[in-house]
Each structure stands twice: as C-alpha cells, then as structure tokens.
Design a protein around this motif. Structure first.
Motif, PDB file in Angstrom:
ATOM      1  N   ILE A   1       0.841  -1.206   0.000  1.00 49.50           N
ATOM      2  CA  ILE A   1       0.000   0.000   0.000  1.00 49.50           C
ATOM      3  C   ILE A   1       0.873   1.251   0.000  1.00 49.50           C
ATOM      4  N   CYS A   2       1.898   1.273   0.857  1.00 51.21           N
ATOM      5  CA  CYS A   2       2.770   2.444   0.951  1.00 51.21           C
ATOM      6  C   CYS A   2       3.426   2.749  -0.386  1.00 51.21           C
ATOM      7  N   ARG A   3       3.878   1.729  -1.075  1.00 52.09           N
ATOM      8  CA  ARG A   3       4.542   1.949  -2.360  1.00 52.09           C
ATOM      9  C   ARG A   3       3.551   2.401  -3.424  1.00 52.09           C
ATOM     10  N   ALA A   4       2.361   1.842  -3.400  1.00 46.46           N
ATOM     11  CA  ALA A   4       1.354   2.209  -4.404  1.00 46.46           C
ATOM     12  C   ALA A   4       0.927   3.662  -4.262  1.00 46.46           C
ATOM     13  N   MET A   5       0.928   4.180  -3.028  1.00 46.69           N
ATOM     14  CA  MET A   5       0.458   5.549  -2.775  1.00 46.69           C
ATOM     15  C   MET A   5       1.600   6.546  -2.579  1.00 46.69           C
ATOM     16  N   ASP A   6       2.842   6.103  -2.762  1.00 50.84           N
ATOM     17  CA  ASP A   6       4.000   6.978  -2.570  1.00 50.84           C
ATOM     18  C   ASP A   6       4.073   7.513  -1.142  1.00 50.84           C
ATOM     19  N   LEU A   7       3.782   6.666  -0.168  1.00 53.93           N
ATOM     20  CA  LEU A   7       3.804   7.082   1.235  1.00 53.93           C
ATOM     21  C   LEU A   7       5.222   6.912   1.785  1.00 53.93           C
ATOM     22  N   ALA A   8       6.079   7.896   1.534  1.00 55.93           N
ATOM     23  CA  ALA A   8       7.492   7.774   1.875  1.00 55.93           C
ATOM     24  C   ALA A   8       7.707   7.599   3.372  1.00 55.93           C
ATOM     25  N   SER A   9       7.073   8.448   4.181  1.00 56.00           N
ATOM     26  CA  SER A   9       7.261   8.369   5.623  1.00 56.00           C
ATOM     27  C   SER A   9       6.687   7.071   6.184  1.00 56.00           C
ATOM     28  N   ALA A  10       5.479   6.711   5.748  1.00 55.49           N
ATOM     29  CA  ALA A  10       4.863   5.479   6.227  1.00 55.49           C
ATOM     30  C   ALA A  10       5.704   4.264   5.849  1.00 55.49           C
ATOM     31  N   LEU A  11       6.309   4.290   4.657  1.00 60.65           N
ATOM     32  CA  LEU A  11       7.156   3.177   4.229  1.00 60.65           C
ATOM     33  C   LEU A  11       8.391   3.070   5.120  1.00 60.65           C
ATOM     34  N   ALA A  12       9.000   4.215   5.437  1.00 61.00           N
ATOM     35  CA  ALA A  12      10.178   4.194   6.297  1.00 61.00           C
ATOM     36  C   ALA A  12       9.826   3.659   7.684  1.00 61.00           C
ATOM     37  N   TYR A  13       8.677   4.084   8.233  1.00 60.35           N
ATOM     38  CA  TYR A  13       8.273   3.566   9.542  1.00 60.35           C
ATOM     39  C   TYR A  13       7.907   2.084   9.459  1.00 60.35           C
ATOM     40  N   ASN A  14       7.386   1.653   8.334  1.00 64.18           N
ATOM     41  CA  ASN A  14       7.126   0.229   8.116  1.00 64.18           C
ATOM     42  C   ASN A  14       8.440  -0.552   8.187  1.00 64.18           C
ATOM     43  N   HIS A  15       9.473  -0.033   7.519  1.00 67.44           N
ATOM     44  CA  HIS A  15      10.768  -0.717   7.526  1.00 67.44           C
ATOM     45  C   HIS A  15      11.390  -0.714   8.922  1.00 67.44           C
ATOM     46  N   LYS A  16      11.232   0.393   9.649  1.00 68.13           N
ATOM     47  CA  LYS A  16      11.753   0.414  11.018  1.00 68.13           C
ATOM     48  C   LYS A  16      11.030  -0.615  11.878  1.00 68.13           C
ATOM     49  N   MET A  17       9.708  -0.734  11.700  1.00 73.50           N
ATOM     50  CA  MET A  17       8.954  -1.720  12.463  1.00 73.50           C
ATOM     51  C   MET A  17       9.381  -3.140  12.090  1.00 73.50           C
ATOM     52  N   ARG A  18       9.669  -3.372  10.811  1.00 74.73           N
ATOM     53  CA  ARG A  18      10.180  -4.689  10.425  1.00 74.73           C
ATOM     54  C   ARG A  18      11.486  -4.979  11.160  1.00 74.73           C
ATOM     55  N   GLY A  19      12.329  -3.961  11.285  1.00 72.71           N
ATOM     56  CA  GLY A  19      13.540  -4.134  12.070  1.00 72.71           C
ATOM     57  C   GLY A  19      13.226  -4.496  13.510  1.00 72.71           C
TER      58      GLY A  19
END
Length: 342
Positions: A234-252
């Motif tokens: 979803i983040c990539r489809a909507m260009d949600l840069a901040s949400a994507l970064a927080y998604n990656h941090k949460m994956r960490g």
C-alpha cells in the motif's frame, strides 16, 4: 457507523478530482497545475494546501514548508479563516514530522482556535488529532488522553472514518506502550476493519503496522512480518514515503525481537537511509537506536555502544521523545548488567 473515507484537505476543484487514495505524485502534479492556473487568492490557498500535503508525504520537506506558508498567506489575503486553519494544520504536521515538536504544538493549537472560531469543523478535528499525536509522541499521555477521546467522539458522531481511526490508533498506541497488549490489539484490529470498510488504504497501512507491532510483542513473528509486507504494498502504491520508512523500522523491530539481529541491522539501515533522505529526525533517531542495539547483539564493542547510546539520549531529549529516551536508558541498563566480552 461511518461512511467512506474522504480527503477534505483537497478543496475546491481539487476536491472533486482527488480522493483519499490518490497517490501523492498524482496530488503533487494536480496541485501544482492548479496553483499555476489559480485566479484568486482562495484558489491559490487551496492549491498550495494540497501541494504542501503531497510534498510532506513524499518527504520533500522544504517544498512542503514553502507551500503551507503560501497557502496561509493567500487564505489570510482572501479573509478565509477556515482555510488558514487548514494551512496551520499542515504546517504543524510538517513541524512534527521534522522533529520540531514545540513548533508543532504552537501551530496546531492556533489551528484548533482558528477552526473553532470560523466553524471549520473538519479542520478543527484534524488539528485536534495533530495535537493529540504530538503529545502522544512526547509521551505526555495524561495531557492527550482526553484529546483522543474527544476526537473519537466527534468521529463517531459524524461517521468520519479517518477521525475514528486516528483516535483509536492513538489510544491503542498508548495502551501498547503501557503494556496492555490485549486492548491495544483489539483497537488496532478495529482500525483495520474501519479503514478497510471506508476504503482508506493509507489508514489501513498504518493500522496494519500497529497490529504487526503487538503481534510481534506476543511472539507471533511470521504473522507480523506478513502484515508489514501487506502494508508495504500500500505504501509503495500511494508513494507514502514516511509510512514506508516507519514500516521498515517496524520490520527491524520485529526481527530484533525474534533474535534475528543481522536481518534487523540491515532493515534499520534501510529505514535510516529513508528517514535521512526526507530529513525526519525522529524516525532517523529511532532507527539509529535499533542499529545500535542490533550491532551490540552482534558483538560490537560495549564502550562504542555506550558512547552511541549517550548521543542518542541527548538527541531524544532535544526532540522531546520521552518514551524513546526511556528505551535508551533501559538498554544501557541491560548492557552494563551483562559481563563484558573479552
């Protein structure tokens, strides 16, 4: 009950052309064109507001700052206090994203007052939500609990799904941070249901991240990772840069909790690069903490880790992140309690 989600921050002609699930590149293009073509101060204010939000979500913080100020100036020129309130909401949200939490509270508080005085109910709700989130990020739960409840009541009264999800996810985050994982999970799952029913992809992505976090804390690692993968699409489809970064941090975070320290280190490094690119100090500092903890678990020299933790504690204190600072102190306690490696 609630209706379909909509995006009241897109106003005038843009309101009919754009929706809550429009990609932010699409919004930026449409808003930029509308700004060039605008004939009145009010039209320029509305176009600049949408442009500010698109740039903020895309991580273009300088352009976002220019646009929200342009929106405010034109709204003031047009004598539109309600649109001025929207611009202050945008500016306050940008300030929070950039780690300027005192400025965020000042702008958002002014936005609340202007919206109330002008009868702009939706801007009032958005600014209230911004104030609540800013206080929650600072760890000031006692001060903002009532704001979350007020926002939730307004959302239910008017059937506004986004207000309901913002309020409930904030309450869920506070429950999670105080150890009530059962209620936190129930609230986050309700946010997923509401945002799905309301066709709010962005709200669904953030809510899935919340569910994944709590599942991970309960030891359900693979389910958590699967939900984060769904949210990432979803983040990539909507260009949600901040949400994507927080998604990656949460994956960490999820990988770290599962003892997969090398994979966690790699994921935190990805998130840090993304946060640095959009100049978001809060996310960057949290990613640096994850990196420090992962490297420590992988055998990094303890003195080097303690030096980095001291720097992070100063950064968290400067930004005003009480919970994150407590996390640094707790991990330092773990490090100093362990026998040194020789």
């Amino acid at each position: 009950m609630h209706g379909k989600a909509f995006a009241p921050e897109y106003q005038g002609a843009l309101g009919s052309a754009l929706g809550v699930n429009s990609s932010y590149e699409e919004v930026r293009t449409a808003a930029g064109r509308a700004l060039v073509e605008a004939d009145t101060a009010l039209d320029r204010a509305r176009a600049a507001l949408a442009l500010a939000e698109a740039n903020r979500r895309l991580g273009q913080v300088d352009d976002a700052g220019t646009a929200w100020r342009q929106s405010y100036r034109n709204a003031r020129l047009a004598g539109e206090a309600g649109v001025m309130a929207w611009a202050l909401w945008s500016g306050g949200t940008l300030a929070r994203q950039c780690g300027q939490l005192r400025l965020a509270r000042r702008l958002l508080s002014r936005g609340v007052d202007l919206a109330a005085d002008s009868g702009e109910r939706l801007a009032h709700g958005y600014a209230l939500a911004g104030l609540a989130e800013t206080g929650r990020i600072q760890g000031d739960y006692a001060a903002v609990a009532a704001l979350h409840e007020q926002l939730l009541e307004q959302g239910r009264e008017h059937g506004e799904a986004r207000h309901m999800v913002w309020a409930m996810s904030g309450i869920a985050q506070m429950r999670r941070n105080t150890g009530d994982y059962t209620e936190a999970l129930e609230l986050f799952e309700e946010c997923v249901r509401i945002s799905t029913d309301a066709q709010d992809a962005r709200g669904r992505a953030w809510s899935l991240r919340g569910v994944a976090d709590v599942l991970s804390l309960r030891g359900e690692t693979e389910r958590a990772l699967a939900l984060l993968s769904e949210a990432e699409v979803i983040c990539r489809a909507m260009d949600l840069a901040s949400a994507l970064a927080y998604n990656h941090k949460m994956r960490g975070n999820v990988l770290y909790r599962d003892g997969r320290y090398e994979a966690a280190r790699e994921m935190y490094a990805v998130a840090l690069e993304e946060f640095d690119a959009m100049r978001e100090p809060r996310g960057a500092a949290l990613s640096r903490l994850g990196l420090a903890k992962s490297r420590a678990r992988l055998g990094r020299d303890r003195d080097e880790t303690l030096t980095e933790l001291a720097a992070l504690e100063r950064d968290f204190a400067r930004i005003g992140l009480r919970g994150a600072r407590d996390g640094v102190i707790a991990f330092r306690g773990e490090m100093t309690a362990e026998p040194s490696r020789t």
